[in-house]
Design an enzyme around this catalytic site. Structure first.
Site, PDB file in Angstrom:
ATOM      1  N   SER A  50      37.105  57.514 -36.121  1.00 12.96           N
ATOM      2  CA  SER A  50      38.247  56.485 -36.108  1.00 12.96           C
ATOM      3  C   SER A  50      39.147  56.694 -34.900  1.00 12.96           C
ATOM      4  O   SER A  50      39.174  57.731 -34.324  1.00 12.96           O
ATOM      5  CB  SER A  50      38.775  56.329 -37.426  1.00 12.96           C
ATOM      6  N   ASP A  83      34.885  53.701 -34.557  1.00 15.79           N
ATOM      7  CA  ASP A  83      35.021  52.956 -35.683  1.00 15.79           C
ATOM      8  C   ASP A  83      36.285  52.291 -35.047  1.00 15.79           C
ATOM      9  O   ASP A  83      37.049  52.850 -34.381  1.00 15.79           O
ATOM     10  CB  ASP A  83      35.611  53.409 -36.787  1.00 15.79           C
ATOM     11  N   HIS A  84      36.644  51.116 -35.382  1.00 21.45           N
ATOM     12  CA  HIS A  84      37.954  50.146 -35.188  1.00 21.45           C
ATOM     13  C   HIS A  84      38.815  50.600 -33.832  1.00 21.45           C
ATOM     14  O   HIS A  84      39.937  51.008 -33.856  1.00 21.45           O
ATOM     15  CB  HIS A  84      39.078  50.469 -36.285  1.00 21.45           C
ATOM     16  N   ASP A 105      37.635  45.903 -32.723  1.00 18.21           N
ATOM     17  CA  ASP A 105      38.067  45.057 -33.963  1.00 18.21           C
ATOM     18  C   ASP A 105      39.342  43.938 -33.527  1.00 18.21           C
ATOM     19  O   ASP A 105      40.459  44.302 -33.225  1.00 18.21           O
ATOM     20  CB  ASP A 105      38.890  46.009 -34.839  1.00 18.21           C
ATOM     21  N   GLU A 135      34.481  42.001 -35.160  1.00 16.62           N
ATOM     22  CA  GLU A 135      34.755  41.535 -36.219  1.00 16.62           C
ATOM     23  C   GLU A 135      35.276  40.200 -36.476  1.00 16.62           C
ATOM     24  O   GLU A 135      35.996  39.812 -35.319  1.00 16.62           O
ATOM     25  CB  GLU A 135      36.052  42.532 -36.891  1.00 16.62           C
ATOM     26  N   GLY A 180      40.421  50.266 -48.041  1.00 20.65           N
ATOM     27  CA  GLY A 180      41.086  51.277 -48.813  1.00 20.65           C
ATOM     28  C   GLY A 180      41.458  50.418 -50.066  1.00 20.65           C
ATOM     29  O   GLY A 180      42.229  51.291 -51.029  1.00 20.65           O
ATOM     30  N   HIS A 210      32.713  46.282 -43.782  1.00 18.11           N
ATOM     31  CA  HIS A 210      33.783  47.270 -43.967  1.00 18.11           C
ATOM     32  C   HIS A 210      34.393  47.239 -45.293  1.00 18.11           C
ATOM     33  O   HIS A 210      34.225  46.347 -46.032  1.00 18.11           O
ATOM     34  CB  HIS A 210      34.888  46.794 -42.649  1.00 18.11           C
ATOM     35  N   ASN A 253      30.665  50.602 -44.003  1.00 19.83           N
ATOM     36  CA  ASN A 253      31.538  51.734 -44.008  1.00 19.83           C
ATOM     37  C   ASN A 253      32.029  51.955 -45.207  1.00 19.83           C
ATOM     38  O   ASN A 253      32.613  51.047 -46.155  1.00 19.83           O
ATOM     39  CB  ASN A 253      32.573  51.089 -42.843  1.00 19.83           C
ATOM     40  N   ASP A 255      34.327  54.899 -46.890  1.00 22.54           N
ATOM     41  CA  ASP A 255      35.224  56.175 -46.772  1.00 22.54           C
ATOM     42  C   ASP A 255      36.171  56.728 -47.649  1.00 22.54           C
ATOM     43  O   ASP A 255      36.154  57.798 -48.255  1.00 22.54           O
ATOM     44  CB  ASP A 255      36.177  56.208 -45.564  1.00 22.54           C
TER      45      ASP A 255
END
Ligand code: G3H
Ligand code: ZN
Length: 314
Positions: A50, A83-84, A105, A135, A180, A210, A253, A255
């Site tokens: 990331s 990523d992102h 993104d 995205e 998250g 994601h 994804n 995490d």
């Protein structure tokens, strides 16, 4: 053999109707946890870095070279994706680093702006033969350097127009997951209606999820019983994510659950061995926890056990 391109990884997943788990790593322990975990289950895997990971490893070009050389020791298909990337220039930097896939993104932008900027990234990617993950729609929550306060499910008609106009390689969509997790009493509802309509519009096009970690309360409990004060955030259930491979999702994804398991291993070790001061000893338990979670996701969410193919001799 093992390092494959993101384009190859996505086309195999699309053909096989499964989702490949994608894990962000940022040091030796997390990288080895992913490679060993996937290898023991003979699963294809996507390893990601990331923007925060870029900063953490200091020299991302050398870290990617290290990751690729380590991946050569495992006979499973491994693809490396950045990523992102928040700007086209960050995405182009990632291409120059040697990632075979980059995520741009553009979701915070307006629809037309997102198209314009994604087109720029796709055009640049042509020079490097790199896959571009875009995205569309807004995924709530906080992940790495990305924050969004609200969810905006991806509109299927807009997704079709977006893909046709940008020619991106894959599309991250919003259908219920969050980055998250968010404050909620139960697992978040996943909208299979949204996913099915997008898949119907784009039947042979790789879609991406994601925020596919689930943040099970018992896992947060385990960390907090070891001295943690992790808030009880919620995301979509693993059983919902597991159904998405059949509906066009080729990459997911995930995490936070792995990070929680790493943290649990380190906390438990330090609590049980207060005389310990060799970081290798407690980081090893973090690695073990991360690896166990990687294997859990492969066995119970991506269902990619034994889906690894060998390119030996190809
Ligand atoms: O890009 C990274 C993922 O979207 C991580 O989200 O940790 O909530 O699964 P997650
Ligand atoms: Zn994400």
């Amino acid at each position: 053999m093992s390092v494959v391109t993101m384009k190859k990884m996505l086309s195999s997943a699309l053909k096989g109707k499964y989702l490949v788990p994608a894990f962000n790593v940022f040091n030796t322990e997390t990288l080895i946890a992913v490679l060993e975990g996937a290898s023991e289950l003979h699963s294809p895997v996507i390893v990601q870095l990331s923007m925060g990971g870029r900063q953490y490893v200091r020299n991302p070009i050398k870290f990617l070279a290290y990751m690729k050389s380590m991946a050569m020791d495992y006979d499973i298909p491994v693809a490396f994706n950045h990523d992102h990337c928040p700007t086209p220039s960050a995405a182009i930097e990632a291409m120059k680093m040697g990632f075979s896939g980059v995520m741009f993104d553009g979701s915070p932008l307006s629809f037309n702006e997102n198209i314009k900027e994604t087109e720029r990234v796709v055009k640049a990617a042509g020079d490097y033969d790199v896959a571009v993950e875009a995205e569309l729609g807004r995924i709530p929550g906080f992940e790495d350097l990305v924050f969004s306060g609200h969810a905006e499910y991806t509109d299927p008609e807009a997704a079709l127009k977006f893909v046709l106009e940008t020619n991106c390689t894959s599309l991250a969509i919003s259908a219920g997951t969050s980055h998250g997790g968010v404050m909620a009493e139960d697992y978040l509802p996943f909208s299979f209606e949204v996913l099915k309509s997008i898949h119907e519009k784009l039947p042979s096009f790789p879609l991406v999820l994601h925020g596919a970690a689930s943040l099970p309360p018992d896992l947060i409990d385990r960390v907090n019983k070891l001295g943690g004060t992790v808030p009880y955030m919620r995301n979509c259930a693993e059983s919902d994510i597991a159904k998405c491979g059949e509906l066009g999702i080729c990459k997911a994804n995930m995490d936070v659950d792995n990070f929680l398991c790493f943290t649990e291993g380190v906390r438990r070790n330090l609590l049980e061995h207060s005389d310990l001061y060799d970081p290798r000893k407690y980081l090893e338990d973090g690695e073990k926890g991360f690896k166990q979670e990687v294997m859990h996701k492969i066995a119970n969410v991506s269902h990619t056990v034994s889906k690894a193919w060998s390119e030996k001799g190809k």
